[in-house]
Scaffold this motif. Sequence first.
Motif, PDB file in Angstrom:
ATOM      1  N   ASN A 171       1.006  -0.913  -0.030  1.00 33.83           N
ATOM      2  CA  ASN A 171      -0.201  -0.098  -0.248  1.00 33.83           C
ATOM      3  C   ASN A 171       0.737   1.401  -0.047  1.00 33.83           C
ATOM      4  OD1 ASN A 171      -1.813   1.804   2.697  1.00 33.83           O
ATOM      5  ND2 ASN A 171      -2.761   1.330   0.471  1.00 33.83           N
ATOM      6  N   ARG A 173       0.720   4.922  -1.663  1.00 32.64           N
ATOM      7  CA  ARG A 173      -0.206   5.661  -2.340  1.00 32.64           C
ATOM      8  C   ARG A 173       0.312   6.966  -3.334  1.00 32.64           C
ATOM      9  NH1 ARG A 173      -3.015  10.294  -2.415  1.00 32.64           N
ATOM     10  NH2 ARG A 173      -5.395  10.342  -2.916  1.00 32.64           N
ATOM     11  N   ASP A 185      -9.626   6.796  -3.807  1.00 32.52           N
ATOM     12  CA  ASP A 185      -9.314   6.897  -2.214  1.00 32.52           C
ATOM     13  C   ASP A 185     -10.409   6.709  -1.623  1.00 32.52           C
ATOM     14  OD1 ASP A 185      -7.412   8.532  -2.950  1.00 32.52           O
ATOM     15  OD2 ASP A 185      -8.667  10.713  -2.688  1.00 32.52           O
ATOM     16  N   ASP A 186     -11.511   6.373  -2.008  1.00 38.74           N
ATOM     17  CA  ASP A 186     -12.211   5.866  -1.016  1.00 38.74           C
ATOM     18  C   ASP A 186     -11.665   3.992  -1.005  1.00 38.74           C
ATOM     19  OD1 ASP A 186     -13.899   7.668  -0.074  1.00 38.74           O
ATOM     20  OD2 ASP A 186     -15.728   7.301  -0.891  1.00 38.74           O
ATOM     21  N   LEU A 188      -8.846   2.614  -1.386  1.00 35.37           N
ATOM     22  CA  LEU A 188      -7.599   2.196  -1.078  1.00 35.37           C
ATOM     23  C   LEU A 188      -7.704   2.130   0.898  1.00 35.37           C
ATOM     24  CD1 LEU A 188      -5.245   5.261  -2.848  1.00 35.37           C
ATOM     25  CD2 LEU A 188      -5.192   2.742  -1.979  1.00 35.37           C
ATOM     26  N   LEU A 189      -8.906   3.133   0.933  1.00 36.78           N
ATOM     27  CA  LEU A 189      -9.452   3.117   2.857  1.00 36.78           C
ATOM     28  C   LEU A 189     -10.010   2.087   2.850  1.00 36.78           C
ATOM     29  CD1 LEU A 189     -10.609   6.165   3.492  1.00 36.78           C
ATOM     30  CD2 LEU A 189      -8.514   5.336   3.660  1.00 36.78           C
ATOM     31  N   LYS A 190     -10.827   1.042   1.536  1.00 37.18           N
ATOM     32  CA  LYS A 190     -11.334   0.044   2.171  1.00 37.18           C
ATOM     33  C   LYS A 190     -10.795  -1.332   2.000  1.00 37.18           C
ATOM     34  CE  LYS A 190     -15.974   1.779  -0.023  1.00 37.18           C
ATOM     35  NZ  LYS A 190     -17.600   1.680  -1.314  1.00 37.18           N
ATOM     36  N   ILE A 192      -7.351  -1.139   3.277  1.00 35.24           N
ATOM     37  CA  ILE A 192      -6.908  -1.330   4.100  1.00 35.24           C
ATOM     38  C   ILE A 192      -7.758  -1.602   5.538  1.00 35.24           C
ATOM     39  CG2 ILE A 192      -6.003   0.313   6.270  1.00 35.24           C
ATOM     40  CD1 ILE A 192      -4.669   2.191   3.893  1.00 35.24           C
ATOM     41  N   GLU A 193      -9.042  -1.257   5.543  1.00 39.36           N
ATOM     42  CA  GLU A 193     -10.280  -1.947   6.757  1.00 39.36           C
ATOM     43  C   GLU A 193     -10.388  -3.185   6.535  1.00 39.36           C
ATOM     44  OE1 GLU A 193     -13.366   0.592   5.959  1.00 39.36           O
ATOM     45  OE2 GLU A 193     -12.434   2.789   6.658  1.00 39.36           O
ATOM     46  N   CYS A 218      -1.564  -0.723  -4.679  1.00 36.55           N
ATOM     47  CA  CYS A 218      -2.617  -0.847  -3.818  1.00 36.55           C
ATOM     48  C   CYS A 218      -2.280  -2.970  -4.843  1.00 36.55           C
ATOM     49  CB  CYS A 218      -4.161  -0.950  -3.745  1.00 36.55           C
ATOM     50  SG  CYS A 218      -5.024  -1.864  -3.176  1.00 36.55           S
TER      51      CYS A 218
END
Length: 329
Positions: A171, A173, A185-186, A188-190, A192-193, A218
């Motif tokens: 990861n 970015r 962006d969303d 990427l966060l998903k 990671i979560e 990613c």
Amino acid sequence: MSAEASVGSHAADSAQPDVSQPAFHDSDPLRNRGLLGSKYVKLNVGGSLHYTTVQTLSKEDSLLQSICNGSTEVTIDSEGWVVLDRSGRHFGLVLNFLRDGSVPLPEDHRELDEVLKEAQYYRVQGLVQHCLSAMQKDVFESVCRIPMITSAKEEQKMIATCRKPVVKLQNNRGNNKYSYTSNSDDNLLKNIELFDKLVLRFNGRVLFVKDVLGDEICCWSFYGEGRKIAEVCCTSIVYATEKKQTKVEFPEARIFEETLNILIYENNRGSGPGGLHLLDSRGPGSSLGAGQSEEEGAVGGDRRVRRIHVRRHIMHDERGPGQQTVYKD
């Protein structure tokens, strides 16, 4: 003649106990006196052979001490080995605790629980408390430890020596020379979560590695027995008429499926051709999800790595007015 016969018969009757009685008294004390007459003890614990002293076994008020002082009867074979019908996997750890008063415990929760059960069976209370303290400590410590990779060499060494399956998320970015699409962006966060959720779900069974210095923006990688089994790449370049953009996808179902697949390598259960076949060839009922493609590359002979790439499509909200859409996989 009858008197002599009577005397002879009486003498024979009185002589009979003199022959049998000593044999009875010779074996009984040997069985009950334990091992106090010996300095060293040879133990055969489920086929695992150990050589120690009576003094070591008698350090705690335990089952082993009762064996030494004769309170508990044991089986001794013809070669003098005390036979204990118990698994010998952790018996060396029990002996080391009796010798030193402390011993390093395994980090794996399952192995720690096995050591606790052995300590309880042998009634070594010091080791029992040691195990319970370690378990209690793990409850209050962080739920998991995620290693941070600082070099490719460190990563390769960690994966090659790890006994557990490995899930790695690259990861980075900042490794992007184009702008991101509106949903990237969303996503990427998903990703990671999802990584954090998998850590909580499979903690202790899978080693999770997060690489923030790699070349991929990613990308998920899955390893078993020191080699890469599958890879899920979540990024692609979207071509439009005026500019290029980097798109990040979130193939949640596929990532979770590959995580479940590598569990076959837990505790080396995937060793041998059969285990490799289960993961290296897809069953007749298995299919890729919509918008995904799969390719296989040879690695080390017939072994292959599944590389799954999400097919790239531009959504309406990701292109400006008047821009012509060009699809490229």
